[in-house]
Design an enzyme around this catalytic site. Structure first.
Site, PDB file in Angstrom:
ATOM      1  N   THR A  82       0.840  -1.197   0.000  1.00 11.75           N
ATOM      2  CA  THR A  82       0.000   0.000   0.000  1.00 11.75           C
ATOM      3  C   THR A  82       0.871   1.240   0.000  1.00 11.75           C
ATOM      4  O   THR A  82       2.056   1.194   0.344  1.00 11.75           O
ATOM      5  CB  THR A  82      -0.891   0.055   1.245  1.00 11.75           C
ATOM      6  OG1 THR A  82      -0.074   0.368   2.397  1.00 11.75           O
ATOM      7  CG2 THR A  82      -1.632  -1.236   1.472  1.00 11.75           C
ATOM      8  N   ASP A  83       0.280   2.358  -0.342  1.00 19.03           N
ATOM      9  CA  ASP A  83       0.903   3.631  -0.016  1.00 19.03           C
ATOM     10  C   ASP A  83       0.648   3.870   1.473  1.00 19.03           C
ATOM     11  O   ASP A  83      -0.070   3.127   2.135  1.00 19.03           O
ATOM     12  CB  ASP A  83       0.345   4.762  -0.881  1.00 19.03           C
ATOM     13  CG  ASP A  83       1.367   5.865  -1.090  1.00 19.03           C
ATOM     14  OD1 ASP A  83       2.194   6.083  -0.189  1.00 19.03           O
ATOM     15  OD2 ASP A  83       1.336   6.515  -2.143  1.00 19.03           O
ATOM     16  N   TRP A  84       1.228   4.932   2.005  1.00 22.79           N
ATOM     17  CA  TRP A  84       1.249   5.158   3.451  1.00 22.79           C
ATOM     18  C   TRP A  84      -0.153   5.109   4.079  1.00 22.79           C
ATOM     19  O   TRP A  84      -1.034   5.875   3.694  1.00 22.79           O
ATOM     20  CB  TRP A  84       1.896   6.511   3.748  1.00 22.79           C
ATOM     21  CG  TRP A  84       2.132   6.776   5.202  1.00 22.79           C
ATOM     22  CD1 TRP A  84       1.248   7.291   6.095  1.00 22.79           C
ATOM     23  CD2 TRP A  84       3.334   6.530   5.930  1.00 22.79           C
ATOM     24  NE1 TRP A  84       1.808   7.380   7.329  1.00 22.79           N
ATOM     25  CE2 TRP A  84       3.103   6.925   7.268  1.00 22.79           C
ATOM     26  CE3 TRP A  84       4.578   6.020   5.588  1.00 22.79           C
ATOM     27  CZ2 TRP A  84       4.066   6.830   8.261  1.00 22.79           C
ATOM     28  CZ3 TRP A  84       5.544   5.934   6.577  1.00 22.79           C
ATOM     29  CH2 TRP A  84       5.280   6.332   7.896  1.00 22.79           C
TER      30      TRP A  84
END
Length: 469
Positions: A82-84
């Site tokens: 995932t992104d952050w």
């Protein structure tokens, strides 16, 4: 390598970071998927999904995009991260889950094909997933699939030690890893970075000074002792003596840096330093104006640091003015703008310099097309160079371009707008999309534009084949 961000992250509806995208099937297939497919075909080992929603659905929880499209149709077999905090964002930001626990269930139990949540400062993802698994909400076989992908990538990278029976004592990195680490910052790396910086330079305008067609174009600049007419140069602008503003965000830190010592290496002068190293002319420097020095103030105007009289006098004493305009480094939400106009302080600086009547070479160092409000068309602005964000080697590369040490080969990957509304009509828009009833929207320079110092002549076109592949 990690391909990112899948998919549509570069198509926000309002131009702001994390804003959702609305993409027709044709746009998705024709414009946004091919680069990712090329990376998959080349054997990319990891991918990162994107922050935003596509057609109203958060990407992080989309089985259609992350399983049906990315895994099954495109054939991606690597690790998907995932992104952050995007799993948590299903609850906190997207409002698609009623609780953090349901967010984990949507992202992992919902067949999205995610393998890893990127939140190194928070363990709630693994805690909640263990809880969901304990009560049977997430099947162990689903966790095994992602665990295997993580282990396979670690093995491919050489991060897993051999079994204890064959482990050398003491354990050492592989020869390939050692060579890779030792190559960082090498002469070959520096040469490649310099060549890449040169490739960013796009010559947008190059006209004779004073509209005198009997004279050659302003660029390349030629010092007097080399047969030219340039004896004194005034270098000005907030990006002229800054490596950080040549490099942008994600340089040393999340929001980049304006502390040049953090990124300075051998052969990385600022533009000012590179021009001062040239024999045969005198270089004067006045900053002209000062930017705040932080990404969180990208909407601020460049504050004048020299008096108008001082700037006009210095410009009048020079044979040519090199004005380097730009932005403080930034990325993601802190870099969002509500107005694409380059700040008034920098535009006013160019207008003030133009009042001295000397030729100006405008150097733009911006990672996005800022509206110039006509300063690029001033009679005194005879040349315009754009290099976007060339990195720490950009100062040397830009000086090389100004001096004609190489042929600028850059071509615009966008149409440079004259008004913010022009961005709604990219170069590939349908003929039915029109600006003020016209099929051509207001642009300073069109997609693909880029000049060189040589004269080119196009001859009769020849087809390599009589049939399309």
């Amino acid at each position: 390598a990690c391909m990112k961000h899948f998919v549509g992250y570069s198509a926000p509806r309002n131009g702001h970071d994390r804003e959702g995208a609305w993409l027709s099937r044709r746009e998705l297939e024709q414009t946004y998927l091919p680069p990712f497919q090329a990376a998959v075909d080349a054997g990319v080992q990891s991918a990162m999904e994107s922050y935003q929603e596509v057609n109203g659905e958060p990407v992080v929880g989309s089985a259609a995009l992350l399983q049906g499209l990315l895994r099954e149709r495109m054939g991606f077999e690597g690790l998907l991260v995932t992104d952050w905090h995007e799993v948590g964002n299903l609850h906190d930001f997207h409002r698609a889950a009623s609780s953090p626990e349901e967010a984990v269930l949507l992202a992992i139990g919902g067949s999205s094909s995610l393998d890893m949540s990127m939140v190194p400062t928070d363990e709630s993802f693994s805690v909640l997933m263990e809880r969901l698994h304990a009560r049977g909400a997430i099947d162990e076989a689903r966790l095994d699939v992602s665990a295997l992908r993580v282990l396979r990538l670690k093995e491919w990278l050489g991060l897993l030690p051999p079994p204890p029976a064959v482990r050398p004592a003491p354990w050492s990195h592989s020869e390939a890893t050692v060579r890779l680490v030792e190559s960082v910052g090498s002469a070959s790396d520096a040469a490649l970075a310099h060549e890449a910086a040169r490739a960013t330079v796009t010559l947008l305008k190059n006209a004779p000074p004073f509209d005198d067609d009997e004279r050659p174009p302003l660029l390349p600049l030629l010092p007097a002792d080399k047969g030219g007419s340039v004896r004194r140069v005034l270098v000005t602008g907030p990006a002229a003596d800054s490596l950080g503003r040549l490099s942008g965000g994600w340089t040393a830190h999340w929001q980049g840096t304006v502390a040049d010592e953090e990124i300075r290496g051998a052969g990385t002068p600022t533009l000012l330093e590179a021009l001062r190293a040239v024999d045969g002319w005198e270089v004067d420097h006045l900053p002209g104006c000062s930017l705040p020095g932080t990404a969180f103030a990208v909407r601020s105007s460049c504050a004048q640091t020299n008096s108008s009289a001082e700037l006009i006098a210095a410009a009048a004493a020079a044979d040519v003015v090199v004005a380097c305009l730009g932005e403080d480094p930034h990325t993601e939400k802190p870099g969002d703008l509500d107005d694409l106009s380059l700040d008034a302080g920098q535009l006013d600086l160019v207008r003030l310099l133009a009042s001295a009547g000397k030729p100006i070479a405008l150097v733009l160092v911006t990672g996005r097309p800022r509206l110039l409000h006509g300063v690029e068309a001033l009679p005194q602005v005879n040349a315009v160079l754009q290099s976007f964000l060339p990195g720490p080697h950009g100062g040397a590369a830009l000086a090389d371009a100004l001096l004609g040490r190489f042929e600028p080969s850059g071509r615009l990957p966008i149409s440079w707008p004259t008004a913010a509304s022009s961005l709604l009509y990219p170069h590939w828009h349908a003929v039915t999309q029109q600006c003020d009833g016209s099929r051509t929207c207001g642009v300073a320079w069109p997609f693909g534009h880029g000049l060189s110092y040589s004269r080119l002549q196009y001859g009769p076109l020849l087809l390599s084949s009589g049939a399309l592949p």
